[in-house]
Design a protein around this motif. Structure first.
Motif, PDB file in Angstrom:
ATOM      1  N   THR A 181     -12.650   9.741 -20.082  1.00  0.00           N
ATOM      2  CA  THR A 181     -11.238   9.942 -19.750  1.00  0.00           C
ATOM      3  C   THR A 181     -10.684   8.646 -19.166  1.00  0.00           C
ATOM      4  N   ALA A 182      -9.420   8.429 -19.405  1.00  0.00           N
ATOM      5  CA  ALA A 182      -8.743   7.260 -18.842  1.00  0.00           C
ATOM      6  C   ALA A 182      -7.892   7.735 -17.675  1.00  0.00           C
ATOM      7  N   ARG A 183      -7.959   7.035 -16.565  1.00  0.00           N
ATOM      8  CA  ARG A 183      -7.172   7.410 -15.388  1.00  0.00           C
ATOM      9  C   ARG A 183      -5.777   6.812 -15.542  1.00  0.00           C
ATOM     10  N   ILE A 184      -4.789   7.680 -15.583  1.00  0.00           N
ATOM     11  CA  ILE A 184      -3.410   7.210 -15.715  1.00  0.00           C
ATOM     12  C   ILE A 184      -2.609   7.621 -14.494  1.00  0.00           C
ATOM     13  N   GLU A 185      -1.583   6.833 -14.198  1.00  0.00           N
ATOM     14  CA  GLU A 185      -0.695   7.123 -13.068  1.00  0.00           C
ATOM     15  C   GLU A 185       0.733   7.156 -13.568  1.00  0.00           C
ATOM     16  N   ARG A 186       1.524   8.039 -12.986  1.00  0.00           N
ATOM     17  CA  ARG A 186       2.950   8.125 -13.282  1.00  0.00           C
ATOM     18  C   ARG A 186       3.704   7.647 -12.050  1.00  0.00           C
ATOM     19  N   ARG A 187       4.548   6.633 -12.245  1.00  0.00           N
ATOM     20  CA  ARG A 187       5.298   6.076 -11.121  1.00  0.00           C
ATOM     21  C   ARG A 187       6.786   6.131 -11.423  1.00  0.00           C
ATOM     22  N   ASN A 188       7.571   6.381 -10.365  1.00  0.00           N
ATOM     23  CA  ASN A 188       9.023   6.456 -10.530  1.00  0.00           C
ATOM     24  C   ASN A 188       9.634   5.065 -10.521  1.00  0.00           C
ATOM     25  N   TYR A 189      10.458   4.805 -11.518  1.00  0.00           N
ATOM     26  CA  TYR A 189      11.182   3.542 -11.630  1.00  0.00           C
ATOM     27  C   TYR A 189      12.643   3.844 -11.916  1.00  0.00           C
ATOM     28  N   GLN A 190      13.482   2.855 -11.658  1.00  0.00           N
ATOM     29  CA  GLN A 190      14.920   2.973 -11.906  1.00  0.00           C
ATOM     30  C   GLN A 190      15.315   1.936 -12.958  1.00  0.00           C
TER      31      GLN A 190
END
Length: 188
Positions: free
Chosen positions: A62-71
């Motif tokens: 599995t690949a570790r992914i992150e979701r980050r908030n951007y504008q």
């Protein structure tokens, strides 16, 4: 490592020397023979969707992914520029990595998906629904609410969508960012 029992929609796995998102999966136990898992995998880089079958219990990385908030800030010849809301760090993303670039407007919040180990940008997702102002459309006629007809309309970002006949210039509408379909008219 994860086995086929751990599969979930949206999970990112390493397969065939690339990264793939699991779009959908189905465990199948035929009357004869071993059980297997039928999957639809979307390539992170190309967006191509492939069908693949894993035997039940097969192990995958599995690949570790992150979701980050951007504008969203602006678009230039380098791509689309975004700012991290917490650190004020700016990044540039190519158009092919953005789900629906035609619906991006200044100041809009998006989720940028990163491969956590390599800090590589995998994609950019808009919210499910975006609020847009109609800048041009043919005028509607009174009483056109009963029919299921539609007409083209241009939004504030320049995207063309199909709207019902009663929607007029200056109206604010909710649009599904995944399909580009009109959802409803929003009160001002």
């Amino acid at each position: 490592m994860a086995s086929t029992a751990d599969f979930k929609n949206g999970m990112c796995i390493e397969y065939n020397h690339g990264l793939y998102f699991i779009i959908e999966f189905q465990h199948v136990k035929p009357g004869k023979g071993p059980a297997f898992v039928r999957t639809k995998l979307k390539n992170v880089k190309t967006g191509k969707v492939i069908d693949n079958t894993f035997t039940s219990g097969h192990k995958v990385n599995t690949a570790r992914i992150e979701r980050r908030n951007y504008q969203f800030l602006y678009k230039d010849d380098m791509g689309y520029n975004f700012m991290d809301s917490s650190t004020y760090e700016q990044i540039s993303i190519q158009e092919e990595l953005i789900d629906a670039p035609q619906f991006l407007k200044d100041g809009q919040e998006v989720e940028v998906i990163f491969h956590a180990e390599e800090e590589m940008i995998l994609g950019c997702e808009l919210p499910n629904h975006v609020i847009m102002e109609i800048t041009y459309t043919e005028p509607g006629l009174k009483g056109d609410t009963a029919t299921n007809a539609s007409k083209p309309a241009t939004t504030e970002t320049g995207a063309t969508i199909q709207v019902p006949l009663f929607v007029n210039e200056g109206d604010i509408v909710k649009v599904d960012s995944k399909t580009g379909n009109y959802v409803e008219r929003v009160k001002k």
